[in-house]
Design an enzyme around this catalytic site. Structure first.
Site, PDB file in Angstrom:
ATOM      1  N   LYS A  12       7.456  -2.963   1.748  1.00 60.71           N
ATOM      2  CA  LYS A  12       8.776  -3.586   2.213  1.00 60.71           C
ATOM      3  C   LYS A  12       9.378  -2.990   3.487  1.00 60.71           C
ATOM      4  O   LYS A  12       8.914  -1.850   3.866  1.00 60.71           O
ATOM      5  CB  LYS A  12       9.821  -3.681   1.213  1.00 60.71           C
ATOM      6  CG  LYS A  12      10.282  -2.351   0.613  1.00 60.71           C
ATOM      7  CD  LYS A  12      11.489  -1.427   1.448  1.00 60.71           C
ATOM      8  CE  LYS A  12      11.651  -0.213   1.171  1.00 60.71           C
ATOM      9  NZ  LYS A  12      12.267   0.932   1.902  1.00 60.71           N
ATOM     10  N   ASP A 160      13.250   1.160  -5.925  1.00 56.84           N
ATOM     11  CA  ASP A 160      12.686   0.185  -5.264  1.00 56.84           C
ATOM     12  C   ASP A 160      11.739  -0.692  -5.996  1.00 56.84           C
ATOM     13  O   ASP A 160      10.922  -1.703  -5.532  1.00 56.84           O
ATOM     14  CB  ASP A 160      11.736   0.967  -3.744  1.00 56.84           C
ATOM     15  CG  ASP A 160      12.881   1.198  -2.905  1.00 56.84           C
ATOM     16  OD1 ASP A 160      13.900   0.678  -2.895  1.00 56.84           O
ATOM     17  OD2 ASP A 160      12.410   2.051  -2.067  1.00 56.84           O
TER      18      ASP A 160
END
Ligand code: C5P
Length: 326
Positions: A12, A160
């Site tokens: 990401k 995350d």
């Protein structure tokens, strides 16, 4: 027949990363916009023919990481993937009773930069959760836990992990694990410039706290409207103008040579550049894939010790199987 399960998860970029004050639990409250990009790690679980000595309380017996990028990852039970596998085993045991499982090896095929601020370790955990759910559902002959339960388990592994499970584009609040899906139109082209030496995420957060004691102008940037509007319009120039990362000052303080990387990226034609997450990877938004390639060639030549990766986003969340099977 040998049981075998495989899953893939993406890295990401934080399009916006606003960091609030340090909390009592060691985390910081975040207001962040995540976007998945199409660099991936694949995790394979396979019934092992050798029963290695078991680690107490663990069902996995062995972990091997085949790295297609530089960087070291631990090949022991401290690896987030190993912990993710055990978490799913425990959840099945709680629901359906403990079973004797065959020895299971975990293999990680790694392409996401290691310690690069791109959630590579979290992606390995996410892919392992998905693969383990498949593996155990078949071993038990029951339905899988489903995505919502995996997201809950993921949040206990790291901030995350929920996003790497869900993928796409999302607003993250709390530790970054409270997710709301965001609209994102179009495809965004990124050049990732990777450094030889990674940065430790806790150190970068700690550095920001320290800098804020001396530099009151480093206030938390908690407004994400400009990014949201750019994504709805599908306008890379508006997105470029809106990119922001509160951790960038801390990453630059720990690794001052990143300043030159950011300058050169702009000179090489990027719309905009930003340190990705806690760094040191720098992400440059470009007009198209050709502009990405040009930027990577130029920076690799001018800055020995760096290398580049062409990616685009948004990419999907963690899924069963490998990219070859898509
Ligand atoms: O959750 P994860 O293990 O990925 O986080 C690594 C470290 O990054 C945490 O231990 C903490 O020091 C820092 N962090 C933070 N605030 C967040 C996310 C991470 O301070 N919201």
């Amino acid at each position: 027949m040998t049981t075998f399960s495989q899953a893939t998860a993406h890295g990401k970029i934080n399009l916006h990363l606003g960091v609030g004050a340090a909390r009592a639990d060691g985390y910081h409250d975040l207001v962040t916009v995540f976007q998945s990009v199409d660099t991936h790690d694949t995790v394979t679980l396979v019934e092992d023919e050798y029963d290695f000595p078991r680690v107490d309380g663990s069902a996995a017996v062995n972990l091997e990481c085949v790295s297609h990028v530089r960087g070291e990852v631990p090949e022991d039970p401290s690896n987030l993937a190993w912990r993710a596998f055990d978490l799913v085993v425990d959840d099945y045991a709680d629901r359906h009773g403990a079973r004797d499982l065959p020895p299971v090896s975990i293999r990680i095929d790694k392409r996401i930069p290691v310690a690069g601020g791109m959630a590579g370790g979290s992606a390995d955990a996410a892919a392992t959760l998905v693969a383990a759910d498949d593996f155990l559902a078949r071993a038990y002959g029951v339905a899988g836990l489903g995505r919502n339960r995996l997201v809950e388990l993921g949040a206990s592994l790291g901030a995350d992990v929920p996003f790497t499970l869900v993928g796409g584009t999302a607003l993250g609040t709390g530790r970054g694990d409270q997710l709301t899906t965001m609209l994102s139109r179009g495809k965004y082209h990124w050049a990732l410039i990777l450094s030889k030496q990674g940065l430790s995420t806790p150190k970068v957060f700690g550095k920001l706290d320290e800098l804020r004691d001396k530099r009151p102008e480093l206030t938390p940037s908690l407004e994400t409207r400009a990014v949201a509007e750019a994504l709805i319009q599908g306008d890379p120039f508006a997105l470029g103008a809106a990119l922001h990362n509160d951790l960038q000052a801390a990453a630059l303080s720990l690794k001052p040579d990143l300043r030159r990387v950011l300058e050169l990226g702009k000179e090489a034609g990027a719309i905009a550049g930003v340190v990705s997450g806690s760094g040191p990877t720098c992400a440059f938004l470009c007009e198209d894939a050709a502009a990405v390639d040009q930027l990577i060639v130029r920076l690799s030549l001018e800055l020995p010790g760096t290398s580049g990766l062409r990616v685009s986003g948004p990419a999907e969340g963690a899924y069963l199987g490998s990219p070859a099977g898509r």
